[in-house]
Design an enzyme around this catalytic site. Structure first.
Site, PDB file in Angstrom:
ATOM      1  N   GLU A 171      55.777  43.806  74.731  1.00 25.54           N
ATOM      2  CA  GLU A 171      56.142  44.814  75.726  1.00 25.54           C
ATOM      3  C   GLU A 171      55.069  44.937  76.794  1.00 25.54           C
ATOM      4  OE1 GLU A 171      58.718  47.767  72.873  1.00 25.54           O
ATOM      5  OE2 GLU A 171      56.610  48.217  73.150  1.00 25.54           O
ATOM      6  N   CYS A 174      49.721  42.656  66.073  1.00 24.12           N
ATOM      7  CA  CYS A 174      48.267  42.761  66.085  1.00 24.12           C
ATOM      8  C   CYS A 174      47.779  42.624  64.647  1.00 24.12           C
ATOM      9  CB  CYS A 174      47.831  44.106  66.656  1.00 24.12           C
ATOM     10  SG  CYS A 174      46.025  44.269  66.731  1.00 24.12           S
ATOM     11  N   SER A 185      40.085  46.139  76.618  1.00 24.72           N
ATOM     12  CA  SER A 185      39.683  47.063  75.558  1.00 24.72           C
ATOM     13  C   SER A 185      39.607  46.312  74.236  1.00 24.72           C
ATOM     14  CB  SER A 185      40.683  48.209  75.450  1.00 24.72           C
ATOM     15  OG  SER A 185      41.851  47.744  74.819  1.00 24.72           O
ATOM     16  N   CYS A 218      50.231  47.940  81.877  1.00 27.50           N
ATOM     17  CA  CYS A 218      49.633  47.809  80.546  1.00 27.50           C
ATOM     18  C   CYS A 218      50.240  46.542  79.937  1.00 27.50           C
ATOM     19  CB  CYS A 218      49.997  49.051  79.733  1.00 27.50           C
ATOM     20  SG  CYS A 218      49.444  48.992  78.041  1.00 27.50           S
ATOM     21  N   CYS A 240      49.566  53.830  74.419  1.00 28.67           N
ATOM     22  CA  CYS A 240      48.792  52.930  73.562  1.00 28.67           C
ATOM     23  C   CYS A 240      49.003  53.249  72.090  1.00 28.67           C
ATOM     24  CB  CYS A 240      47.325  53.017  73.921  1.00 28.67           C
ATOM     25  SG  CYS A 240      47.091  52.496  75.600  1.00 28.67           S
ATOM     26  N   CYS A 249      45.139  48.715  61.968  1.00 30.24           N
ATOM     27  CA  CYS A 249      44.747  50.129  62.058  1.00 30.24           C
ATOM     28  C   CYS A 249      45.913  50.983  61.554  1.00 30.24           C
ATOM     29  CB  CYS A 249      44.409  50.512  63.495  1.00 30.24           C
ATOM     30  SG  CYS A 249      43.128  49.459  64.208  1.00 30.24           S
ATOM     31  N   CYS A 297      48.442  53.009  63.829  1.00 33.83           N
ATOM     32  CA  CYS A 297      49.000  52.354  65.012  1.00 33.83           C
ATOM     33  C   CYS A 297      50.269  51.589  64.666  1.00 33.83           C
ATOM     34  CB  CYS A 297      47.955  51.410  65.576  1.00 33.83           C
ATOM     35  SG  CYS A 297      48.607  50.250  66.775  1.00 33.83           S
TER      36      CYS A 297
HETATM   37  S1  SF4 Z   1      45.017  50.274  67.470  1.00 37.76           S
HETATM   38 FE1  SF4 Z   1      44.827  48.402  68.713  1.00 37.76          FE
HETATM   39  S2  SF4 Z   1      43.595  47.028  67.415  1.00 37.76           S
HETATM   40 FE2  SF4 Z   1      44.354  48.635  66.051  1.00 37.76          FE
HETATM   41  S3  SF4 Z   1      46.257  47.748  65.201  1.00 37.76           S
HETATM   42 FE3  SF4 Z   1      46.795  48.956  67.033  1.00 37.76          FE
HETATM   43  S4  SF4 Z   1      46.893  47.459  68.712  1.00 37.76           S
HETATM   44 FE4  SF4 Z   1      45.725  46.532  67.020  1.00 37.76          FE
END
Ligand code: SF4
Length: 407
Positions: free
Chosen positions: A128, A148, A242, A141, A387, A152, A155
């Protein structure tokens, strides 16, 4: 002296965090092997593009023409490239500028000032990008990986794991498509708002993926974005890279001599909590990440941003604001700016944004310690475009299944 309080442990629900053989959260640095994306002109350096022309028996200036069409006119349609000889044009363009992103969905919000694009890549992977108009700038963005691997737990992208690295051209193509959408009036008619010819001015690598885990391709894409002669001619300062703290890659970036804006997604100032929130902290601790961020400032003179998702009762305690300020001030003054970002809750998650008075207190404490602090705009909230929220939903998957890949 700060008084440590009980940690609020991250909890997940309806999702089990993948673990490695030692029982620690799994980190995926290597991209799973999948078919490579089609080779694209934008993956080549300017010199390689000229070589390619010579291989094809074409004069060097054809490379320049193709650069103009793709990077400045935002097209890969042979019909729009009338300065190329008609004979063999279709084949040439199809070989060098194959379509990389097939649009699955486009969601618009904030009265048309924000657009979220869902793209399908050649192998069906979904990524996206989010386009946002602000007064005086247009920010895109972008994603740098499908999924990923940093795991985390708060997320949405991380929960889905890493599908694969994106190619440099796939990253650049997001900008090309966004510029095309702007030129076509999708972000408000440029003539009505009096900005004819406007385009993306700022890029933030805060979409899907950890950009520093796909370092070479991300840097190639950045070079294309900033190249005034052979690329998009954007300002490096408008590009923000980032990371959650891949220290060796931060050091590499420091020595690149491209003055991008660097952002460290810290989210916790103490290792005890950060080890759980950001599994990569098990490799590089808070102090190492902050040292690397400070070195970036010391070498480039560019002020570093610290991103801090404010999550209710997890990392939003006043003492953590004090500890963060203490650690930043210990390294110097005037080198850093903190951006607390109220978390955008992902559907079904128990985690949510800190309450307003708690946010205000967090900011107040940082400012009292002399740290410039700005609560970040969470634009795109109502389209899941902020984000840590970029993940294909079930509806996205269904729409994607019904969309054939452009070839
Ligand atoms: S916060 Fe950023 S680094 Fe961590 S899993 Fe999500 S996208 Fe990946």
């Amino acid at each position: 002296m700060t008084t440590p309080r009980a940690q609020v442990r991250p909890r997940t629900e309806g999702w089990t965090q993948k673990k490695d053989a030692d029982g620690r959260p799994l980190l995926q640095f290597a991209s799973p092997r999948r078919g490579k994306p089609p080779a694209h002109f934008a993956d080549l350096t300017p010199e390689q593009r000229v070589e390619k022309m010579s291989e094809l028996g074409l004069p060097a200036f054809r490379a320049k023409q193709l650069e103009k069409h793709f990077f400045t006119h935002y097209t890969h349609d042979p019909a729009e490239m009338t300065d190329l000889p008609a004979e063999g044009r279709e084949e040439l363009v199809h070989t060098l500028l194959p379509p990389l992103l097939t649009e699955v969905r486009r969601l618009s919000t904030d009265r048309g000032d924000t657009i979220k694009f869902l793209w399908k890549l050649h192998d069906g992977a979904l990524v996206e990008s989010v386009l946002m108009r602000y007064p005086g700038r247009i920010t895109l963005c972008v994603s740098s990986q499908a999924g990923c691997g940093m795991n985390c737990p708060f997320c949405a992208t991380g929960q889905a794991g890493l599908t694969r690295n994106m190619s440099a051209a796939e990253i650049v193509a997001q900008v090309v498509h966004a510029n095309r959408a702007i030129a076509e009036g999708e972000l408000g008619d440029p003539r009505h708002v009096g900005h004819e010819g406007e385009r993306v001015t700022n890029i933030v690598f805060m979409g899907m993926g950890e950009p520093m885990a796909n370092y070479a391709r991300v840097m190639h894409a950045v070079r294309v974005m900033v190249d005034k002669k052979h690329g998009m001619g954007m300002s490096a300062r408008g590009i923000t890279i980032s990371t959650v703290g891949l220290v060796p890659a931060i050091r590499k970036l420091t020595n690149e001599d491209i003055p991008v804006t660097f952002a460290l997604s810290l989210h916790a100032p103490d290792d005890e909590l950060r080890d759980e929130m950001i599994p990569v902290n098990s490799r590089w601790k808070v102090d190492e990440a902050l040292d690397a961020a400070y070195e970036y400032f010391a070498k480039t003179g560019r002020r570093v941003s610290i991103e801090y998702a404010l999550i209710k009762d997890m990392n939003d305690h006043g003492w953590r604001a004090d500890l963060l300020a203490e650690k930043l001030n210990a390294r110097g003054r005037g080198w850093v700016h903190v951006n607390p970002i109220p978390l955008n809750p992902t559907p079904g998650s128990v985690w949510t944004a800190s309450d307003r008075p708690v946010q205000d207190e967090f900011v107040r404490r940082l400012e009292t310690h002399g740290i410039p602090t700005t609560i970040r705009d969470t634009r795109g909230k109502d389209i899941d475009g902020a984000c840590g929220q970029l993940v294909a939903t079930e509806a996205d998957q269904e729409a994607a299944a019904a969309t054939p890949v452009e070839a």
